[in-house]
Design an enzyme around this catalytic site. Sequence first.
Site, PDB file in Angstrom:
ATOM      1  N   ARG A  69       0.988  -1.106   0.323  1.00 30.63           N
ATOM      2  CA  ARG A  69      -0.158   0.083   0.252  1.00 30.63           C
ATOM      3  C   ARG A  69       0.812   1.213   0.241  1.00 30.63           C
ATOM      4  O   ARG A  69       1.903   1.360   1.080  1.00 30.63           O
ATOM      5  CB  ARG A  69      -0.740  -0.039   1.453  1.00 30.63           C
ATOM      6  CG  ARG A  69      -1.581   1.054   1.357  1.00 30.63           C
ATOM      7  CD  ARG A  69      -2.549   1.404   2.689  1.00 30.63           C
ATOM      8  NE  ARG A  69      -3.668   0.387   2.561  1.00 30.63           N
ATOM      9  CZ  ARG A  69      -4.793  -0.320   3.160  1.00 30.63           C
ATOM     10  NH1 ARG A  69      -4.364   0.549   4.370  1.00 30.63           N
ATOM     11  NH2 ARG A  69      -5.542  -1.302   3.459  1.00 30.63           N
ATOM     12  N   ARG A 183      -4.517   2.864  17.182  1.00 32.43           N
ATOM     13  CA  ARG A 183      -5.247   2.611  15.999  1.00 32.43           C
ATOM     14  C   ARG A 183      -5.314   2.923  14.978  1.00 32.43           C
ATOM     15  O   ARG A 183      -4.202   4.186  14.710  1.00 32.43           O
ATOM     16  CB  ARG A 183      -6.846   2.059  15.965  1.00 32.43           C
ATOM     17  CG  ARG A 183      -7.254   0.708  15.342  1.00 32.43           C
ATOM     18  CD  ARG A 183      -8.121   0.417  16.262  1.00 32.43           C
ATOM     19  NE  ARG A 183      -8.793  -0.859  15.818  1.00 32.43           N
ATOM     20  CZ  ARG A 183      -9.403  -1.889  15.197  1.00 32.43           C
ATOM     21  NH1 ARG A 183      -9.343  -0.704  13.454  1.00 32.43           N
ATOM     22  NH2 ARG A 183      -9.566  -2.773  14.827  1.00 32.43           N
ATOM     23  N   LYS A 184      -5.653   2.962  13.922  1.00 28.07           N
ATOM     24  CA  LYS A 184      -5.474   3.871  12.208  1.00 28.07           C
ATOM     25  C   LYS A 184      -6.185   5.362  12.574  1.00 28.07           C
ATOM     26  O   LYS A 184      -7.264   5.019  13.810  1.00 28.07           O
ATOM     27  CB  LYS A 184      -6.159   3.086  11.412  1.00 28.07           C
ATOM     28  CG  LYS A 184      -7.063   3.280  11.258  1.00 28.07           C
ATOM     29  CD  LYS A 184      -8.530   1.655  10.230  1.00 28.07           C
ATOM     30  CE  LYS A 184      -8.454   2.897   8.775  1.00 28.07           C
ATOM     31  NZ  LYS A 184      -9.071   1.879   8.030  1.00 28.07           N
ATOM     32  N   GLY A 441     -17.197  -5.878   1.560  1.00 30.88           N
ATOM     33  CA  GLY A 441     -17.770  -7.267   1.712  1.00 30.88           C
ATOM     34  C   GLY A 441     -17.202  -7.521   2.911  1.00 30.88           C
ATOM     35  O   GLY A 441     -17.002  -8.890   2.975  1.00 30.88           O
ATOM     36  N   CYS A 446     -14.797  -1.036   3.875  1.00 31.21           N
ATOM     37  CA  CYS A 446     -13.426  -0.252   3.154  1.00 31.21           C
ATOM     38  C   CYS A 446     -14.254   0.504   2.025  1.00 31.21           C
ATOM     39  O   CYS A 446     -13.662   1.600   1.245  1.00 31.21           O
ATOM     40  CB  CYS A 446     -12.405  -0.963   2.751  1.00 31.21           C
ATOM     41  SG  CYS A 446     -11.385  -1.851   3.986  1.00 31.21           S
ATOM     42  N   GLY A 447     -15.440  -0.400   1.614  1.00 27.08           N
ATOM     43  CA  GLY A 447     -15.949   0.740   0.073  1.00 27.08           C
ATOM     44  C   GLY A 447     -17.264   1.617   0.395  1.00 27.08           C
ATOM     45  O   GLY A 447     -18.428   1.940   0.137  1.00 27.08           O
TER      46      GLY A 447
HETATM   47 FE1  SRM Z   1      -9.732  -0.540   5.031  1.00 25.76          FE
HETATM   48  C1  SRM Z   1      -8.248  -3.699   7.238  1.00 25.76           C
HETATM   49  C2  SRM Z   1      -8.565  -2.396   2.318  1.00 25.76           C
HETATM   50  C3  SRM Z   1     -10.449   2.132   3.164  1.00 25.76           C
HETATM   51  C4  SRM Z   1     -11.629   0.514   7.027  1.00 25.76           C
HETATM   52  N1  SRM Z   1      -9.022  -2.631   5.105  1.00 25.76           N
HETATM   53  C5  SRM Z   1      -8.249  -4.005   6.109  1.00 25.76           C
HETATM   54  C6  SRM Z   1      -8.028  -4.421   5.548  1.00 25.76           C
HETATM   55  C7  SRM Z   1      -6.017  -3.242   5.323  1.00 25.76           C
HETATM   56  C8  SRM Z   1      -7.817  -5.635   5.769  1.00 25.76           C
HETATM   57  C9  SRM Z   1      -6.819  -6.597   5.506  1.00 25.76           C
HETATM   58  O1  SRM Z   1      -5.919  -7.061   6.003  1.00 25.76           O
HETATM   59  O2  SRM Z   1      -7.367  -7.983   4.568  1.00 25.76           O
HETATM   60  C10 SRM Z   1      -8.013  -4.783   3.881  1.00 25.76           C
HETATM   61  C11 SRM Z   1      -6.986  -4.467   3.024  1.00 25.76           C
HETATM   62  C12 SRM Z   1      -7.999  -5.816   1.874  1.00 25.76           C
HETATM   63  C13 SRM Z   1      -6.510  -6.295   0.364  1.00 25.76           C
HETATM   64  O3  SRM Z   1      -5.952  -6.488   0.346  1.00 25.76           O
HETATM   65  O4  SRM Z   1      -6.725  -4.945   0.092  1.00 25.76           O
HETATM   66  C14 SRM Z   1      -8.629  -2.849   3.449  1.00 25.76           C
HETATM   67  N2  SRM Z   1      -9.446  -0.438   3.324  1.00 25.76           N
HETATM   68  C15 SRM Z   1      -9.410  -1.275   1.717  1.00 25.76           C
HETATM   69  C16 SRM Z   1      -9.420  -0.467   0.765  1.00 25.76           C
HETATM   70  C17 SRM Z   1      -7.885  -1.345   0.093  1.00 25.76           C
HETATM   71  C18 SRM Z   1     -10.254  -0.759   0.214  1.00 25.76           C
HETATM   72  C19 SRM Z   1     -10.584  -0.341  -1.082  1.00 25.76           C
HETATM   73  O5  SRM Z   1     -10.364  -1.012  -2.299  1.00 25.76           O
HETATM   74  O6  SRM Z   1      -9.923   0.638  -1.896  1.00 25.76           O
HETATM   75  C20 SRM Z   1      -8.714   0.918   1.287  1.00 25.76           C
HETATM   76  C21 SRM Z   1      -7.963   1.608   0.979  1.00 25.76           C
HETATM   77  C22 SRM Z   1      -7.277   2.671   2.116  1.00 25.76           C
HETATM   78  C23 SRM Z   1      -5.856   3.294   1.999  1.00 25.76           C
HETATM   79  O7  SRM Z   1      -5.519   3.202   0.970  1.00 25.76           O
HETATM   80  O8  SRM Z   1      -5.239   3.769   2.756  1.00 25.76           O
HETATM   81  C24 SRM Z   1      -9.699   0.609   2.520  1.00 25.76           C
HETATM   82  N3  SRM Z   1     -10.651   0.874   5.097  1.00 25.76           N
HETATM   83  C25 SRM Z   1     -11.113   1.894   4.057  1.00 25.76           C
HETATM   84  C26 SRM Z   1     -12.048   2.716   4.365  1.00 25.76           C
HETATM   85  C27 SRM Z   1     -12.764   3.934   3.918  1.00 25.76           C
HETATM   86  C28 SRM Z   1     -12.132   4.967   4.018  1.00 25.76           C
HETATM   87  O9  SRM Z   1     -10.814   5.550   4.636  1.00 25.76           O
HETATM   88  O10 SRM Z   1     -12.284   5.971   3.911  1.00 25.76           O
HETATM   89  C29 SRM Z   1     -13.021   2.302   5.568  1.00 25.76           C
HETATM   90  C30 SRM Z   1     -13.914   2.905   6.992  1.00 25.76           C
HETATM   91  C31 SRM Z   1     -13.353   4.406   7.496  1.00 25.76           C
HETATM   92  C32 SRM Z   1     -12.641   4.215   8.979  1.00 25.76           C
HETATM   93  O11 SRM Z   1     -11.378   3.642   8.640  1.00 25.76           O
HETATM   94  O12 SRM Z   1     -12.986   5.177   9.333  1.00 25.76           O
HETATM   95  C33 SRM Z   1     -12.218   0.957   6.392  1.00 25.76           C
HETATM   96  N4  SRM Z   1     -10.419  -1.369   6.324  1.00 25.76           N
HETATM   97  C34 SRM Z   1     -11.299  -0.570   7.295  1.00 25.76           C
HETATM   98  C35 SRM Z   1     -11.640  -0.805   8.795  1.00 25.76           C
HETATM   99  C36 SRM Z   1     -12.621  -1.521  10.437  1.00 25.76           C
HETATM  100  C37 SRM Z   1     -11.373   0.080  10.964  1.00 25.76           C
HETATM  101  C38 SRM Z   1     -12.017  -0.456  12.074  1.00 25.76           C
HETATM  102  O13 SRM Z   1     -11.532   1.263  13.206  1.00 25.76           O
HETATM  103  O14 SRM Z   1     -12.559  -0.939  12.961  1.00 25.76           O
HETATM  104  C39 SRM Z   1     -10.246  -2.590   8.962  1.00 25.76           C
HETATM  105  C40 SRM Z   1      -9.621  -3.831   9.885  1.00 25.76           C
HETATM  106  C41 SRM Z   1      -8.967  -3.323  10.720  1.00 25.76           C
HETATM  107  O15 SRM Z   1      -8.551  -2.861  10.629  1.00 25.76           O
HETATM  108  O16 SRM Z   1      -9.071  -4.103  11.700  1.00 25.76           O
HETATM  109  C42 SRM Z   1     -10.070  -2.165   7.920  1.00 25.76           C
HETATM  110 FE1  SF4 Z   2     -13.937  -6.133   4.618  1.00 29.03          FE
HETATM  111 FE2  SF4 Z   2     -12.128  -4.059   4.241  1.00 29.03          FE
HETATM  112 FE3  SF4 Z   2     -11.820  -6.688   3.100  1.00 29.03          FE
HETATM  113 FE4  SF4 Z   2     -13.551  -5.198   2.184  1.00 29.03          FE
HETATM  114  S1  SF4 Z   2     -10.772  -5.164   1.532  1.00 29.03           S
HETATM  115  S2  SF4 Z   2     -13.057  -7.442   2.759  1.00 29.03           S
HETATM  116  S3  SF4 Z   2     -14.305  -4.125   3.453  1.00 29.03           S
HETATM  117  S4  SF4 Z   2     -12.001  -5.697   4.970  1.00 29.03           S
END
Ligand code: SRM
Ligand code: SF4
Length: 522
Positions: A69, A183-184, A441, A446-447
């Site tokens: 990333r 956390r994040k 998903g 994240c979506g």
């Molecule tokens: Fe996300 C975790 C992908 C935007 C909320 N997110 C993850 C992980 C790292 C989980 C994992 O290890 O597999 C996903 C990686 C999957 C992969 O292989 O791609 C993942 N998040 C994404 C992305 C790639 C979705 C996308 O297809 O665009 C986005 C990457 C953003 C970036 O460039 O940094 C992404 N994630 C978001 C957003 C949207 C936003 O920021 O506007 C959110 C909701 C907003 C927020 O965070 O408040 C989001 N992601 C989460 C969460 C829930 C956070 C929490 O506080 O519980 C997780 C789970 C975690 O962090 O434990 C997570």
């Molecule tokens: Fe769940 Fe984020 Fe993975 Fe999508 S990319 S399946 S919302 S953790």
Amino acid sequence: MTDTATTTTASLNKFEKFKAEKDGLAIKEEIEKFASLGWEAMDETDRDHRLKWVGVFFRPVTPGKFMMRMRIPNGILTSAQMRALAEVVQRYGDDGNADITTRQNIQLRGIAIEDLPDIFNRFHAVGLTTIQSGMDNIRNITGDPIAGLDADELFDTRELVQQIQDMLTNKGEGNPEFTNLPRKFNIAITGGRDNSVHAEINDLAFVPAFKAAGEQKLFGFNILVGGFFSAKRCEAAIPLNAWVPPEDVVAVCRAIVEVFRDRGLRANRQKSRLMWLIDEWGLEKFRLEVEKRLGKSFLPAAPKDEIDWEKRDHIGVYKQKQPGLNYVGLHIPVGRLYAGDMFEISRLAEVYGSGEIRLTVEQNIIIPNIPESRLTTLLAEPLLERFAVDPGLLTRSLVSCTGAQFCNFALIETKNRALATIQALESELILTRPVRIHWTGCPNSCGQPQVADIGLMGTKTRKNGKTLEGVDIYMGGKVGKDAHLGTCVTKGIPCEDLQPVLQNLLIQHFGAKLKQEALVTH
Ligand code: SRM
Ligand code: SF4
């Protein structure tokens, strides 16, 4: 008892323990070692967690093929940077690809650990960084995708976003001051009138607002805090009742992140986002703590902000504020790119524009600075048949998270299913307006299904005694002016039954008509 950073070591959760044992950033010095060891011989905590401090994600779904990333501040990169990214994914053949993310960013796939030293060298050479982009760090900082191009913007966010990133990451080299957060943490700044960054879903956001000072109107930002999505809870950001001039924004970011770092809740990771601290303290105490760090008091928020437009999607051809220049927004279906696409986008940006490429939170691309005289030839380029400037009204607003193909949290497959569903719906329906459909998903969101007209969140559901992939449906998300979050309206629709359900929603709520019906009434 309060749940603060003073929790004793014995009661630390596993994440806090491993962070206390060895800071994630220490990994940076061990990349060569890991490359020669190979991923199977690595310490599991280093491999599965600490590598995320340098933006490298172990993928349990595709072991040995890592995800990287990036950080792309304000979503702006050069053609040389895009080419460097393309060269990296190209070497992985069918396994190599890249996704534009919902944070205006890029993730690369298929990465082999033995290649990391070379990849990092290449990134360094073109000024790219992946530092602090995962786990308990501050994510990519978003800004207006048309900053500096938009005749109606109030403030060009580019420099400020870069300054914040430089402060938090020590110019991309890593900043140990901010590598052990609870956390994040998400930060967004918008200087346009349409809130093109979804300010309301960030832990910290700056939205444009004028402050009266005698006869004068001073430009600055109202501050929003505590927005976030998680599986447990989703909240829109709330006003801090504070206004800052642009020159104080970097210091305010530092102060708020420091308060979060030092006082944020760490015991329970489900409750470690900023809003939970604000809940526990109350907004007044939170503001006072931030002011202490800042060394001065905030001015109260301006009575109204300047977000008074509907959100634009930037797909298509638009005039820039610079006379004779245009920006062209290309629709990238669900944000997925392959090496060939990335080389081609770099070429188009160089041949027709100034070599600059921009990303949007809708996972699309903007090529700016295209002179009038080159537009027609650009629009005839073969790549634009796939990356269209005038896609269908459902296709153009489609957003999807990674889903089951690569993400082990996923409860369903998203990207491919999202595309197939939209194509089928567009073939059956006549639409009169874009409808923003977001797929995610799992409940991590994240979506961003809560910002969509129709949000689809992956779940498991039961039908005829069988467990199937399904979705919970969200509706009512509003972006731009008066942004607010949508809510869940229906639970557990099996994906195999979704098509007619969506068709009905589009007809009932968004003015769509069946093509057959339209023919009959005509
Ligand atoms: Fe996300 C975790 C992908 C935007 C909320 N997110 C993850 C992980 C790292 C989980 C994992 O290890 O597999 C996903 C990686 C999957 C992969 O292989 O791609 C993942 N998040 C994404 C992305 C790639 C979705 C996308 O297809 O665009 C986005 C990457 C953003 C970036 O460039 O940094 C992404 N994630 C978001 C957003 C949207 C936003 O920021 O506007 C959110 C909701 C907003 C927020 O965070 O408040 C989001 N992601 C989460 C969460 C829930 C956070 C929490 O506080 O519980 C997780 C789970 C975690 O962090 O434990 C997570
Ligand atoms: Fe769940 Fe984020 Fe993975 Fe999508 S990319 S399946 S919302 S953790």
